[in-house]
Each structure stands twice: as C-alpha cells, then as structure tokens.
Design an enzyme around this catalytic site. Structure first.
Site, mmCIF file in Angstrom:
data_model
loop_
_atom_site.group_PDB
_atom_site.id
_atom_site.type_symbol
_atom_site.label_atom_id
_atom_site.label_comp_id
_atom_site.label_asym_id
_atom_site.label_seq_id
_atom_site.Cartn_x
_atom_site.Cartn_y
_atom_site.Cartn_z
ATOM 1 N N GLY A 7 50.664 11.729 38.441
ATOM 2 C CA GLY A 7 50.849 11.347 37.021
ATOM 3 C C GLY A 7 50.641 9.467 37.546
ATOM 4 N N GLY A 8 51.757 9.104 36.762
ATOM 5 C CA GLY A 8 51.209 7.447 36.840
ATOM 6 C C GLY A 8 51.801 6.771 38.001
ATOM 7 N N GLN A 37 51.496 42.396 39.060
ATOM 8 C CA GLN A 37 52.609 41.145 39.610
ATOM 9 C C GLN A 37 52.738 40.205 37.626
ATOM 10 O OE1 GLN A 37 51.977 36.367 41.009
ATOM 11 N NE2 GLN A 37 50.757 37.724 41.943
ATOM 12 N N ASP A 52 49.500 34.588 37.215
ATOM 13 C CA ASP A 52 49.994 35.605 37.141
ATOM 14 C C ASP A 52 51.721 35.318 36.952
ATOM 15 O OD1 ASP A 52 48.499 37.486 37.716
ATOM 16 O OD2 ASP A 52 48.342 37.881 39.061
ATOM 17 N N GLU A 89 44.609 37.535 38.321
ATOM 18 C CA GLU A 89 44.720 35.746 39.242
ATOM 19 C C GLU A 89 43.661 34.999 38.427
ATOM 20 O OE1 GLU A 89 48.207 34.408 39.497
ATOM 21 O OE2 GLU A 89 47.311 32.533 40.067
HETATM 22 N N1 CAO Z 1 50.589 58.039 32.354
HETATM 23 C C1 CAO Z 1 49.403 57.696 31.460
HETATM 24 N N2 CAO Z 1 48.717 56.946 31.987
HETATM 25 C C2 CAO Z 1 48.262 55.476 32.713
HETATM 26 C C3 CAO Z 1 50.001 55.830 32.264
HETATM 27 C C4 CAO Z 1 50.977 56.847 32.592
HETATM 28 N N3 CAO Z 1 51.957 56.433 32.522
HETATM 29 N N4 CAO Z 1 50.120 53.980 33.020
HETATM 30 C C5 CAO Z 1 48.897 53.689 32.907
HETATM 31 N N5 CAO Z 1 48.361 55.063 32.251
HETATM 32 C C6 CAO Z 1 46.783 54.086 32.394
HETATM 33 C C7 CAO Z 1 46.150 53.744 30.635
HETATM 34 O O1 CAO Z 1 46.454 54.578 29.943
HETATM 35 C C8 CAO Z 1 44.733 53.858 30.942
HETATM 36 O O2 CAO Z 1 44.151 54.607 31.022
HETATM 37 P P1 CAO Z 1 42.608 54.503 29.987
HETATM 38 O O3 CAO Z 1 42.084 53.313 30.462
HETATM 39 O O4 CAO Z 1 42.802 55.477 29.637
HETATM 40 O O5 CAO Z 1 43.234 54.158 28.592
HETATM 41 C C9 CAO Z 1 44.779 53.258 32.398
HETATM 42 O O6 CAO Z 1 46.117 53.601 33.699
HETATM 43 C C10 CAO Z 1 44.456 51.866 33.080
HETATM 44 O O7 CAO Z 1 45.106 50.919 32.957
HETATM 45 P P2 CAO Z 1 44.811 49.486 33.309
HETATM 46 O O8 CAO Z 1 43.085 48.952 32.427
HETATM 47 O O9 CAO Z 1 45.699 48.624 32.589
HETATM 48 O O10 CAO Z 1 44.969 49.004 34.502
HETATM 49 P P3 CAO Z 1 43.708 48.785 35.924
HETATM 50 O O11 CAO Z 1 44.142 49.059 36.652
HETATM 51 O O12 CAO Z 1 42.434 49.373 35.410
HETATM 52 O O13 CAO Z 1 43.255 47.016 35.893
HETATM 53 C C11 CAO Z 1 44.372 45.164 34.907
HETATM 54 C C12 CAO Z 1 44.472 46.937 36.100
HETATM 55 C C13 CAO Z 1 45.720 43.828 35.840
HETATM 56 C C14 CAO Z 1 42.983 44.131 35.671
HETATM 57 C C15 CAO Z 1 44.371 45.522 34.273
HETATM 58 O O14 CAO Z 1 45.412 45.496 33.335
HETATM 59 C C16 CAO Z 1 44.627 44.261 32.839
HETATM 60 O O15 CAO Z 1 43.471 43.941 32.562
HETATM 61 N N6 CAO Z 1 46.113 43.602 32.523
HETATM 62 C C17 CAO Z 1 46.003 42.454 31.382
HETATM 63 C C18 CAO Z 1 45.697 41.234 32.662
HETATM 64 C C19 CAO Z 1 47.092 40.869 33.553
HETATM 65 O O16 CAO Z 1 47.862 40.919 33.581
HETATM 66 N N7 CAO Z 1 46.158 40.464 34.909
HETATM 67 C C20 CAO Z 1 46.851 40.634 35.744
HETATM 68 C C21 CAO Z 1 47.770 41.128 36.602
HETATM 69 S S1 CAO Z 1 48.213 40.959 38.180
HETATM 70 O O17 CAO Z 1 47.550 40.483 38.750
#
Ligand code: CAO
Length: 417
Positions: free
Chosen positions: A247-248, A17, A168, A139
């Site tokens: 607020g106030g 998001q 988010d 979030e």
């Molecule tokens: N091709 C190949 N690999 C891909 C890819 C693509 N097109 N797109 C993503 N990937 C891979 C990444 O390289 C990563 O692999 P490694 O861990 O091996 O390096 C893997 O997908 C996972 O990516 P991620 O860790 O970002 O995703 P997740 O689902 O495990 O975590 C989230 C999700 C949201 C917790 C994390 O991305 C995060 O903390 N983001 C920053 C904060 C944020 O924006 N949070 C809000 C999200 S909205 O609620």
C-alpha cells in the site's frame, strides 16, 4: 436461535479443498449440506496426508465440518435416479470437478435446469473460457497463473507461492458469495442460475493491487518499492517486492530480540505517515521529525533501507511482543510474525471461535479453524466432519422420503457401495 441459511439444502459434489471450503461456510451459516461421495474412497483427501493410519485426515476433517455424507455411485443407474431425486429436492448444487465431468455423468446445466428450474448450480474450475478451460488445476497452478507467484518473493529470487491457500480457499469464498447472491436473486426471480468461479480469476482478484502497479509503471518507477531507493531500474512487469508493503504506507519485516535462534522473532512495522513523529521519538531519532530528508513521506521513499535499518536497531532490542505493546501505545501499526504454534495456543482466537477444538469418534480431539465470519444472529457451532456414508440411510429416508423397499432396492444395486 435460527441460522441465516436454515432451510437451504446444498447438494455438495465438492472434493479436495476449493469447493469444500465453500460448502463448509454455507453449512456454518445453517444450510443443510449433503456431501455426495464415491462409495469406497469418498473425497480423496480422506486418505491424503493421514497423520493417524486409516483415520480421516485433518485435511478432510478441517474442510468438511457440519456436513452430512451420502455415498452414491453416480455412474450406476440407481445412483443416477437418486441423484436426480436429490437435484429435485435441493436448492443448490456445488461442484468442483474437472471440466466436463458433470456433463459426462449425464447432468449438464440444461438437464439440471429442466429437472429443477429453481436450482442454482455453482462450479469452480481452474480457468474460465479460453485456451486453458479444459485444464485440471490445483492451488499452486492458480497462484502462478493468477499473478500471485510472479509478484511474491524477492526481486533477485524465484517466484514464490504463498502458504495462504488463495487459489483454493480464496476461490471457495468467492463462490460462497456468488451462491448467496444467487439465492437472494431467486427470492424475486424464482429461478436458479449458474454461478461460476475460475481459480485464476479468484487469485487475480486478490492480486488487484499488483495489476494497479503494472499500470503505474507506465508513468514512472514504483517509489514505494525498495528497489527504487536502491537505484535499481524497473522492468516492464510488476516486480517481486519482498516484504515491502503493498500500500501507500511503507512497511517491512524487521528482526526482534532472539531472531538469531527463533525463525519467527520478527515484526511487521509500518511507517504510517500520520504517526511518523511518534516513530521518531520511539526509536530515538527526534531530529528526523524536522529534517528535510525524513520529515515528509516523499523524501523518505528513497531512504527506506536506511530508515528501516535504524528502526530495526530498535526492534532488535525488544521481543516481538514487547515491540507490539510499545508501538500500540502510540497507534503505530505493526504485527508480530506469529508461528502456527503460537496461533494454536492463542486464547483470544479460541474465545471467539476462530479456533475450535473438535472431537472426532476415530481421531479424538483436534484443533480447527472455525467460521472467520461472525453473524450476531446466526452463530456457527462447529460439528465434526461426517464419516464416509454416515448419513446415507438418513438422507434416503428423511430427505428424499423414500420407502424402505425402495431404499433396499437402491442398496442391492450397489449404488451406495
Ligand atoms: N460416483 C461416480 N463417479 C464419480 C463420483 C461418484 N460419486 N464422484 C466423482 N466421480 C468421478 C467423476 O465422474 C470423474 O470421472 P470421469 O473422469 O470418468 O468423468 C472422476 O470421478 C474424477 O473426477 P475429477 O476429474 O474431478 O477428479 P481428479 O481427481 O481427476 O481431479 C482436480 C481433481 C481437483 C484436479 C479436478 O477435479 C479439477 O481440476 N477441479 C476443478 C478445479 C479445482 O477445484 N481445483 C482445486 C482442487 S483443491 O486443490
């Protein structure tokens, strides 16, 4: 009519998001947003909370309008080459991967900057540098660590998270501002830069008034909080204030006619000082205009429960819309508690494009929130979200200008799925 960000190419590596909120806004302002998704699954939200089996969820469709989708495995060698090409072609890379993901993919800032010194790299992470910098964040974690949860809810209840996605979508908004600011600086510096927003920081920014109250506590009780009038001592941290106004001008949520059966038959009522005399007339307490206990705002602060109980006796005789109509005649600030059903049916929100009906080839018509930011010279036309990889060929051919033989080789390598 041209669009404000026409000509700006966004390499959109966002998911879930926070990041998609940002790139959707940029797309509405006219940027060409190219969403890079993993072959097979794409953005994980396509398959989350699905209301229709095997159809892109509303979660996804409502956050990814006006974008193009290319599927690309960025861990595949040919996929890396396409990504490098995209980096050299685009103006901004936006991502909200977990900390370290882009580095592990082989594209840290230094590498991107060397490939395209004009590129702006914009990132959302859960936390900024510090003890939690490596943590994944969603979030509600941001709401809890940014000061929102500890200050939301009732004094004697649990901390609460809010329905508004301030962690988010709020951080996505912050990032969008950072990106357009960096694009503006680039017009005279000629250089790209890193733009980073931590979700904790974004939430804290939106909780600024609560940090204000934290410091006011050093100088005495917070007199506009209900607990002051209730004689309850303050602790050493900003407390939860229920529905007190931040607020106030004291305010409360008050019952309206029908509250016994309708969970949203309430109105927010603000006892704004300049209209106090009108409030007294409306609720039938003309004596309060001159009475020493009520006439001045400072005198009223210790009597807020009594005052709002009296006002509520009046609001309970009206529906929330009747109360709104009457109070607005006297410029008394108030607002009905609108349910999502009522909002979805609101004609004026539809007329302004804040609510839009979108047609999707697989799910049919659905309702979405359009661009809440209106530019008079850059109208936002909401276009349905892309299907997974819908524009892969088009982007390889028209954006990267690759010859057919090279496109075939990329596809044969499995890089696009
Ligand atoms: N091709 C190949 N690999 C891909 C890819 C693509 N097109 N797109 C993503 N990937 C891979 C990444 O390289 C990563 O692999 P490694 O861990 O091996 O390096 C893997 O997908 C996972 O990516 P991620 O860790 O970002 O995703 P997740 O689902 O495990 O975590 C989230 C999700 C949201 C917790 C994390 O991305 C995060 O903390 N983001 C920053 C904060 C944020 O924006 N949070 C809000 C999200 S909205 O609620």
């Amino acid at each position: 009519m041209s669009k404000a960000l026409e000509g700006v190419k966004i390499l959109d590596f966002t998911h879930v998001q926070s990041g998609p909120t940002c790139t959707q806004l940029l797309a509405w302002f006219g940027a060409d947003v190219i969403k890079v998704e993993r072959p097979g699954t794409g953005d994980i939200t396509r398959g989350q909370l699905q209301d229709i089996p095997n159809v892109d969820s509303l979660y996804f469709t409502m956050l990814n309008h006006n974008k193009r989708s290319i599927t690309l495995d960025t861990k595949n060698q040919k996929g890396k080459e396409v990504l490098e090409h995209l980096i050299k072609t685009c103006d901004v890379l936006v991502e909200n991967f977990a900390p370290g993901v882009l580095d592990r993919m082989g594209f840290p800032w230094e590498v991107i900057h060397a490939m395209n010194p004009r590129m702006i790299v914009a990132s959302i992470k859960g936390f900024g540098p510090g003890p939690y910098e490596d943590c994944k964040v969603y979030e509600n974690v941001a709401q809890c660590t940014g000061g929102a949860a500890s200050t939301t809810g009732f004094r004697d209840g649990l901390p609460l998270v809010t329905g508004a996605q301030i962690g988010d979508s709020g951080t996505g908004l912050h990032l969008a501002l950072g990106i357009v600011t960096a694009l503006y600086q680039r017009t005279h510096s000629g250089k790209g830069q890193m733009v980073t927003c931590a979700m904790q920081d974004g939430v804290l920014n939106l909780c600024r008034v609560k940090l204000r109250d934290q410091q006011r506590l050093d100088h005495g009780p917070l007199k506009e909080y209900s607990q002051y009038g209730e004689g309850i001592a303050f602790g050493d941290a900003t407390p939860r204030a229920g529905n007190d106004s931040g607020g106030g001008q004291p305010g409360r949520i008050l019952k309206c006619k029908g509250w016994e059966t309708d969970p949203n038959a309430y109105i927010y009522f603000i006892t704004q000082a300049p209209v106090w005399e009108k409030i007294c007339d409306v609720i039938g307490e003309p004596d309060w205009k001159t009475h020493a206990d009520y006439a001045k705002p400072a005198a009223r602060l210790s009597r807020l429960n009594e005052i709002f109980t009296r006002i509520e006796q009046w609001t309970m005789t009206k529906t929330k819309f009747e109360a709104m109509d009457i109070l607005n005649q006297y410029d008394i600030p108030c607002g009905p508690i609108l349910s999502m059903k009522e909002i979805a049916e609101d004609k004026s929100l539809r007329a302004t494009g804040t609510l839009v009906e979108v047609d999707h080839p697989e799910r049919g018509k659905y309702l979405s929130v359009g661009n809440p930011i209106k530019l008079s010279d850059s109208p936002a036309n909401v276009v349905r979200s892309p299907l997974l990889g819908e524009h892969t060929d088009e982007i390889l051919r028209d954006v990267l200008k690759l010859p057919a033989t090279q496109i075939e080789a990329i596809k044969a390598s499995g890089a696009t799925g």
